[in-house]
Design a protein around this motif. Structure first.
Motif, PDB file in Angstrom:
ATOM      1  N   LEU A  57      -9.508  15.232  21.795  1.00  0.00           N
ATOM      2  CA  LEU A  57      -8.379  16.128  22.067  1.00  0.00           C
ATOM      3  C   LEU A  57      -8.733  17.520  21.563  1.00  0.00           C
ATOM      4  O   LEU A  57      -9.116  17.679  20.406  1.00  0.00           O
ATOM      5  N   VAL A  58      -8.601  18.515  22.430  1.00  0.00           N
ATOM      6  CA  VAL A  58      -8.869  19.889  22.007  1.00  0.00           C
ATOM      7  C   VAL A  58      -7.557  20.666  22.091  1.00  0.00           C
ATOM      8  O   VAL A  58      -7.003  20.852  23.184  1.00  0.00           O
ATOM      9  N   GLU A  59      -7.035  21.059  20.935  1.00  0.00           N
ATOM     10  CA  GLU A  59      -5.716  21.697  20.922  1.00  0.00           C
ATOM     11  C   GLU A  59      -5.753  23.045  21.636  1.00  0.00           C
ATOM     12  O   GLU A  59      -6.694  23.822  21.493  1.00  0.00           O
ATOM     13  N   ALA A 100       1.130  11.373  27.040  1.00  0.00           N
ATOM     14  CA  ALA A 100       0.263  10.545  26.200  1.00  0.00           C
ATOM     15  C   ALA A 100       0.150   9.119  26.773  1.00  0.00           C
ATOM     16  O   ALA A 100      -0.881   8.455  26.598  1.00  0.00           O
ATOM     17  N   LEU A 101       1.204   8.663  27.477  1.00  0.00           N
ATOM     18  CA  LEU A 101       1.146   7.329  28.086  1.00  0.00           C
ATOM     19  C   LEU A 101       0.113   7.298  29.209  1.00  0.00           C
ATOM     20  O   LEU A 101      -0.671   6.355  29.319  1.00  0.00           O
ATOM     21  N   ASP A 102       0.114   8.347  30.063  1.00  0.00           N
ATOM     22  CA  ASP A 102      -0.885   8.433  31.146  1.00  0.00           C
ATOM     23  C   ASP A 102      -2.292   8.476  30.552  1.00  0.00           C
ATOM     24  O   ASP A 102      -3.227   7.877  31.076  1.00  0.00           O
ATOM     25  N   TRP A 103      -2.395   9.226  29.460  1.00  0.00           N
ATOM     26  CA  TRP A 103      -3.692   9.442  28.794  1.00  0.00           C
ATOM     27  C   TRP A 103      -4.335   8.108  28.405  1.00  0.00           C
ATOM     28  O   TRP A 103      -5.456   7.786  28.812  1.00  0.00           O
ATOM     29  N   ILE A 104      -3.602   7.290  27.644  1.00  0.00           N
ATOM     30  CA  ILE A 104      -4.136   5.999  27.194  1.00  0.00           C
ATOM     31  C   ILE A 104      -4.289   5.038  28.367  1.00  0.00           C
ATOM     32  O   ILE A 104      -5.290   4.345  28.511  1.00  0.00           O
ATOM     33  N   LYS A 105      -3.271   5.024  29.229  1.00  0.00           N
ATOM     34  CA  LYS A 105      -3.283   4.092  30.353  1.00  0.00           C
ATOM     35  C   LYS A 105      -4.479   4.355  31.268  1.00  0.00           C
ATOM     36  O   LYS A 105      -5.144   3.443  31.719  1.00  0.00           O
ATOM     37  N   GLU A 106      -4.752   5.657  31.528  1.00  0.00           N
ATOM     38  CA  GLU A 106      -5.813   5.973  32.476  1.00  0.00           C
ATOM     39  C   GLU A 106      -7.204   6.047  31.833  1.00  0.00           C
ATOM     40  O   GLU A 106      -8.204   5.748  32.477  1.00  0.00           O
ATOM     41  N   LYS A 153     -11.954  13.750  27.515  1.00  0.00           N
ATOM     42  CA  LYS A 153     -11.754  14.979  26.746  1.00  0.00           C
ATOM     43  C   LYS A 153     -10.700  15.806  27.479  1.00  0.00           C
ATOM     44  O   LYS A 153     -10.909  16.201  28.626  1.00  0.00           O
ATOM     45  N   VAL A 154      -9.554  15.995  26.845  1.00  0.00           N
ATOM     46  CA  VAL A 154      -8.482  16.763  27.500  1.00  0.00           C
ATOM     47  C   VAL A 154      -7.939  17.819  26.536  1.00  0.00           C
ATOM     48  O   VAL A 154      -8.122  17.734  25.321  1.00  0.00           O
ATOM     49  N   ALA A 155      -7.267  18.830  27.122  1.00  0.00           N
ATOM     50  CA  ALA A 155      -6.577  19.817  26.296  1.00  0.00           C
ATOM     51  C   ALA A 155      -5.326  19.157  25.719  1.00  0.00           C
ATOM     52  O   ALA A 155      -4.690  18.326  26.382  1.00  0.00           O
ATOM     53  N   TYR A 156      -5.001  19.514  24.484  1.00  0.00           N
ATOM     54  CA  TYR A 156      -3.886  18.867  23.786  1.00  0.00           C
ATOM     55  C   TYR A 156      -2.814  19.900  23.470  1.00  0.00           C
ATOM     56  O   TYR A 156      -3.087  20.921  22.836  1.00  0.00           O
ATOM     57  N   TYR A 157      -1.585  19.637  23.944  1.00  0.00           N
ATOM     58  CA  TYR A 157      -0.467  20.538  23.667  1.00  0.00           C
ATOM     59  C   TYR A 157       0.554  19.785  22.814  1.00  0.00           C
ATOM     60  O   TYR A 157       1.363  19.027  23.351  1.00  0.00           O
ATOM     61  N   MET A 187      -2.703  17.365  27.972  1.00  0.00           N
ATOM     62  CA  MET A 187      -1.927  16.196  27.589  1.00  0.00           C
ATOM     63  C   MET A 187      -0.843  16.619  26.604  1.00  0.00           C
ATOM     64  O   MET A 187      -1.122  17.261  25.606  1.00  0.00           O
ATOM     65  N   ALA A 188       0.409  16.269  26.937  1.00  0.00           N
ATOM     66  CA  ALA A 188       1.544  16.601  26.078  1.00  0.00           C
ATOM     67  C   ALA A 188       2.269  15.314  25.711  1.00  0.00           C
ATOM     68  O   ALA A 188       2.797  14.633  26.583  1.00  0.00           O
ATOM     69  N   PRO A 189       2.302  14.927  24.423  1.00  0.00           N
ATOM     70  CA  PRO A 189       2.957  13.678  24.035  1.00  0.00           C
ATOM     71  C   PRO A 189       4.486  13.785  24.040  1.00  0.00           C
ATOM     72  O   PRO A 189       5.171  12.784  24.156  1.00  0.00           O
TER      73      PRO A 189
END
Lengths: 307, 248
Positions: free
Chosen positions: A38-40, A129-135, A7-11, A80-82
């Protein structure tokens, strides 16, 4: 799978609200499919993009720091910022506020006057977003969930400039095996390969698309993009996978402009890596927003049995 | 890619001897190692300090001329006249007249940061390019370049609402630079998208154009940033010896 970043903050940032909406849609759908929440960020603002720093770099630091402060206030330690631009600017703000007293002074003064919390260095860290999925999921986790393998799809992974440069703002990169590399990034290659794609060796993975001047110096941008497109084709790629809305839209726009203005036609398709991963997980092309791309990949996807 | 230093020697500075023999060797003709001697007397000794006073230019004094910036440069690969190493050299020596020969291309830096990545001395060449482009404009050597107009339009929207609306930026930028929105390639893009009819996206773009996206309660942040930017711009003008109220 480490269980990190469940669960991360989403920007999302400005571009993902408009021309890059396909990236926004596919990122959210991917999170849903993988059980990641994702919590915006509440009432976020523009990070300053590539423009505000040219009026004053510390104003850009303030704009980015305000978003980091919001994440902290919402109780998150990770945002997390895509978008590469947002990701880069938030990382740069983290670095500058940790190392430069002048930046800290300006951000403190502006935050007080604007009437919100001041971001303290180290309080919140930014991931892509890459770190997010990868980790959070990793290659093995992805392999287990793939329903519709990307097998047969030849992909050139394009990372652009802001994901790795300048390296001093990315202290977690270049830390040996398992970490991301700033000279030859591979996270997108790793994830798409796990989803069954055939990632081609693409030497221009961190070359520049001219995104900063995409409208103000269009001819140079078209030349730079054409170089990327023709090289990807020469490497055997059917698709260029992107992880930045500015690069993505730039590639799409200048692909058309290269044909109309310079008479140079290229056929390679441009898709966000989140769209490709989403389709590998069995989501429909429509669900991951393929119809919202300017580059029409529907024929190729049908032919490959995706979407 | 090697730096083509010889390209920096202009033809008019090459000495051509119709008939010259040195120690029995005939060296007549176009011989590029013969460069006309000249005395430079019009150094602008303030130039390095002035550019160092602008954001991004702070570390120009660290440069030891290795050329890593030019070697790695994205724009240099497209236009060999775009040469950060050479411009830093000219600025540090104060050779203003030589720098002004390239005044209309300095703004073309695309901020890819390859130079900053490669620089062994942390000069931040990308920042130096921006500082130099601003210096040229502030000193009145160039008109406002398209990228600077874009930066202004974009930033003005961020300052005003906290967010940007892409359609508005494109319309304002094309209007300010006198370009038509109805260009072949833009129309082709619009037609391609319309054909697939992404109703949700089109509604979203239309909504954003009508009701500009904004960060709520932005007024105080806007005022604080305007005050800060005003102070900074006044300080820059003063560092460059530009009178208050003068153009830009």
């Amino acid at each position: 799978m480490s269980g990190k970043h469940r669960k991360v903050a989403y920007y999302p940032g400005c571009a993902l609200e408009e021309t890059g909406h396909a990236y926004n849609r596919s990122t959210k759908e991917l999170g849903k499919a993988l059980g990641l929440e994702l919590v915006e960020l509440e009432n976020w603002n523009c990070c300053g993009a590539m423009e505000v720093k040219n009026l004053d770099p510390k104003l850009q630091t303030y704009l980015s720091a305000r978003n980091l402060a919001i994440a902290g206030k919402m109780g998150f330690d990770t945002v997390m910022a895509p978008c590469n631009g947002c990701y880069h600017n938030l990382k740069k703000a983290e670095y500058d506020l940790g190392h430069d007293a002048g930046s800290r002074e300006v951000v403190e003064r502006l935050s007080q006057k604007a009437g919100h919390e001041t971001y303290e260095a180290g309080g919140v860290s930014t991931i892509h977003a890459l770190d997010w999925i990868k980790e959070a999921i990793g290659e093995d986790g992805l392999k287990n969930r793939v329903e519709n393998s990307l097998k047969g799809l030849k992909i050139a992974n394009y990372y652009g400039c802001m994901y790795t440069r300048p390296r001093h703002i990315f202290p977690e990169k270049d830390k040996g095996p398992g970490s991301e590399s700033t000279s030859k990034p591979h996270f997108m290659d790793d994830l798409l390969a796990a989803a069954g794609a055939d990632c081609v060796e693409f030497p221009l993975r961190t070359a520049c698309c001219g995104g900063a001047h995409t409208l103000s110096d269009s001819d140079i941008s078209t030349k730079l993009v054409l170089n990327l497109l023709t090289t990807a084709e020469a490497c055997g790629a059917e698709v260029i996978a992107t992880e930045c809305p500015t690069c993505h839209t730039g590639l799409e726009m200048h692909q058309v402009r290269a044909e109309k203005v310079f008479g140079r036609k290229t056929r390679v398709k441009i898709l966000y890596f989140t769209q490709l991963l989403g389709m590998a997980l069995g989501l429909s092309a429509r669900r991951v927003g393929v119809q919202e791309n300017l580059s029409d990949a529907s024929d190729l996807l049908r032919q490959k049995g995706l979407g | 890619m090697p730096i083509h230093e010889k390209s920096l020697i202009r033809p008019e500075n090459l000495a051509i001897h119709e008939d010259l023999t040195i120690e029995g060797v005939d060296v007549s003709g176009h011989w590029s190692t013969f460069i006309k001697s000249r005395a430079v007397t019009d150094y602008n000794e303030a130039m390095e300090q002035e550019i160092a006073a602008l954001p991004g230019g702070e570390y120009i004094h660290r440069c030891w001329q290795c050329g890593s910036c030019t070697n790695s440069c994205t724009v240099n690969a497209v236009n060999p006249d775009f040469n950060p190493r050479y411009w830093i050299y000219l600025i540090r020596l104060g050779m203003e007249e030589e720098l002004l020969r390239d005044k209309d291309i300095v703004w073309q830096c695309v901020s890819c940061n390859k130079c900053t990545y490669a620089c062994p001395r942390d000069v931040n060449p990308e920042g130096v390019m921006k500082a130099t482009a601003h210096w040229l404009e502030l000193k009145g050597h160039t008109d406002q370049k398209p990228s600077m107009a874009f930066d202004e339009i974009f930033s003005a929207q961020v300052f005003a609402t906290g967010k940007i609306e892409e359609g508005r930026i494109i319309r304002q930028f094309f209007a300010r630079t006198g370009q038509s929105l109805f260009q072949d390639w833009l129309l082709a893009l619009a037609r391609g998208l319309a054909k697939r009819l992404p109703v949700g996206l089109l509604a979203r773009l239309g909504f954003a154009a009508l009701f500009r996206p904004r960060t709520s309660g932005w007024g105080r942040a806007q005022a604080a940033m305007a005050e800060y930017l005003g102070e900074q711009q006044a300080a820059r003008r003063s560092a460059l010896g530009i009178e208050e109220g003068a153009k830009r």
